[in-house]
Design a protein around this motif. Structure first.
Motif, short mmCIF file in Angstrom:
data_model
loop_
_atom_site.label_atom_id
_atom_site.label_comp_id
_atom_site.label_asym_id
_atom_site.label_seq_id
_atom_site.Cartn_x
_atom_site.Cartn_y
_atom_site.Cartn_z
N GLY A 1 -13.88 4.64 -4.87
CA GLY A 1 -14.19 4.35 -3.48
C GLY A 1 -12.93 4.21 -2.64
N PHE A 2 -11.94 3.49 -3.16
CA PHE A 2 -10.67 3.37 -2.45
C PHE A 2 -9.98 4.73 -2.35
CE2 PHE A 2 -10.50 -1.32 -3.52
CZ PHE A 2 -10.46 -1.74 -2.21
N GLY A 3 -10.02 5.49 -3.44
CA GLY A 3 -9.39 6.81 -3.42
C GLY A 3 -10.01 7.73 -2.39
N LEU A 4 -11.32 7.64 -2.26
CA LEU A 4 -12.02 8.45 -1.27
C LEU A 4 -11.69 8.00 0.15
CD1 LEU A 4 -14.10 10.76 -1.07
CD2 LEU A 4 -15.90 9.03 -1.03
N TYR A 5 -11.67 6.69 0.34
CA TYR A 5 -11.36 6.15 1.67
C TYR A 5 -9.96 6.56 2.13
CZ TYR A 5 -10.87 2.75 5.44
OH TYR A 5 -10.67 2.15 6.66
N LYS B 1 -6.74 10.84 2.82
CA LYS B 1 -5.75 11.49 3.69
C LYS B 1 -4.38 10.82 3.62
CE LYS B 1 -9.19 13.29 6.93
NZ LYS B 1 -9.64 13.35 8.35
N VAL B 2 -4.29 9.77 2.80
CA VAL B 2 -2.99 9.09 2.61
C VAL B 2 -2.57 9.42 1.18
CG1 VAL B 2 -1.71 6.93 2.74
CG2 VAL B 2 -3.74 7.28 4.18
N ALA C 1 -2.78 7.10 -6.31
CA ALA C 1 -2.74 5.89 -7.13
C ALA C 1 -4.15 5.41 -7.47
CB ALA C 1 -1.97 4.79 -6.40
N PHE C 2 -5.03 5.43 -6.50
CA PHE C 2 -6.40 4.97 -6.77
C PHE C 2 -7.12 5.92 -7.73
CE2 PHE C 2 -6.08 2.51 -2.68
CZ PHE C 2 -6.23 1.26 -3.26
N MET C 3 -6.88 7.22 -7.59
CA MET C 3 -7.53 8.17 -8.49
C MET C 3 -7.00 8.03 -9.92
SD MET C 3 -9.92 9.65 -7.05
CE MET C 3 -10.61 10.15 -5.50
N VAL D 1 6.17 1.90 -1.78
CA VAL D 1 5.38 0.81 -1.23
C VAL D 1 3.89 1.11 -1.29
CG1 VAL D 1 4.93 -0.57 0.83
CG2 VAL D 1 7.27 0.07 0.24
N GLN D 2 3.49 2.33 -0.92
CA GLN D 2 2.07 2.66 -0.88
C GLN D 2 1.44 2.65 -2.26
OE1 GLN D 2 1.83 6.37 1.32
NE2 GLN D 2 1.46 5.27 3.22
N SER D 3 2.08 3.27 -3.23
CA SER D 3 1.54 3.29 -4.59
C SER D 3 1.46 1.88 -5.16
CB SER D 3 2.40 4.17 -5.50
OG SER D 3 2.37 5.51 -5.09
N ARG D 4 2.50 1.09 -4.94
CA ARG D 4 2.51 -0.29 -5.43
C ARG D 4 1.38 -1.09 -4.80
NH1 ARG D 4 7.28 -1.49 -4.10
NH2 ARG D 4 6.93 -2.99 -2.43
N ARG D 5 1.11 -0.83 -3.54
CA ARG D 5 0.02 -1.53 -2.84
C ARG D 5 -1.32 -1.18 -3.48
NH1 ARG D 5 -1.82 0.46 3.12
NH2 ARG D 5 -3.90 -0.50 3.15
#
Length: 232
Positions: free
Chosen positions: A121-125, A128-129, A135-137, A189-193
């Motif tokens: 769900g996070f990966g889908l949301y 575009k980032v 990371a979510f996938m 930063v984004q992946s760590r988040r």
């Protein structure tokens, strides 16, 4: 950071073959129920997507990556639904005494399905980032570690003295992988988040196996789930 993840997903799929060989892959298909076949097919399809997508990105084929990603809209829900239905039909078919002894184990597939759904769900949301999405996938693969590694240990290694030790190993490894990825991506930063967000879900879910799932309160939840009219 995740450019080589396809190799790790390929290794996980190879381990899955060993894990599910004794009681599934080596058996005649007609002896296995349809719920199991659908669940297995959905997870193989998801694994192949996880393997293919990083290689497409590495090759610069982003259009093909996006086109293949559309399949996830069907495959990911099928993974979740087939997980729930397979768990339901197995526990519904147990006698009262067997269910009483096995009810805690219902927590394993249900929590895995929930963690998979949250990660997807996070990966889908954040599709575009790029880094958040990746990371979510990657985290959608982590709930597979317990059922795969647990079976490998159970089938091919000497038995452990306590059943809880299996999840101590499989859940512990999963959480360590997440922590390792967070530390490895300390400059990203984004992946760590994204990974830290998922760790905040994985740690409590794993801790609840050793606490809530062993309690009478979980037995009530398991009985409720078993009584739902989901399968025949």
């Amino acid at each position: 950071m995740f450019n080589n993840s396809g190799y790790w997903f390929l290794a996980l799929l190879a381990c899955a073959v060993a894990a599910f060989w004794p009681r599934y892959l080596s058996q005649p298909p007609r002896n296995i129920d349809a719920y199991t076949h659908v669940h297995a097919a959905s997870l193989v399809a998801w694994s192949l997507l996880l393997i293919a997508q990083p290689f497409l990105i590495r090759a610069g084929w982003r259009r093909a990556h996006r086109a293949l990603g559309v399949l996830s809209y069907a495959v990911a829900p099928l993974v979740v639904v087939s997980s729930l239905l397979l768990a339901h039909t197995r526990f519904k078919g147990m006698s009262a005494l067997v269910f009483l002894a096995e009810a805690r184990n219902l927590y394993l597939p249900l929590s895995a399905a929930a963690l998979f759904a949250i990660a997807y769900g996070f990966g889908l949301y954040y599709r575009k980032v790029r880094l958040l999405h990746a990371a979510f996938m990657v985290c959608t693969a982590l709930p597979m570690i317990d059922p795969i590694l647990g079976r490998v240990i159970g089938f091919y290694l000497p038995p452990l003295s306590n059943d809880l030790y299996y999840q101590a190993i499989t859940y512990g490894l999963t959480d360590l992988i997440l922590i390792g990825l967070i530390l490895h991506g300390r400059t990203d930063v984004q992946s760590r988040r994204a990974l830290s967000t998922m760790l905040a879900f994985f740690l409590p879910a794993h801790a609840l196996w050793f606490t809530f799932a062993q309690s009478g309160a979980w037995l009530s939840v398991a009985r409720w789930f078993r009584g739902l009219p989901l399968t025949w």
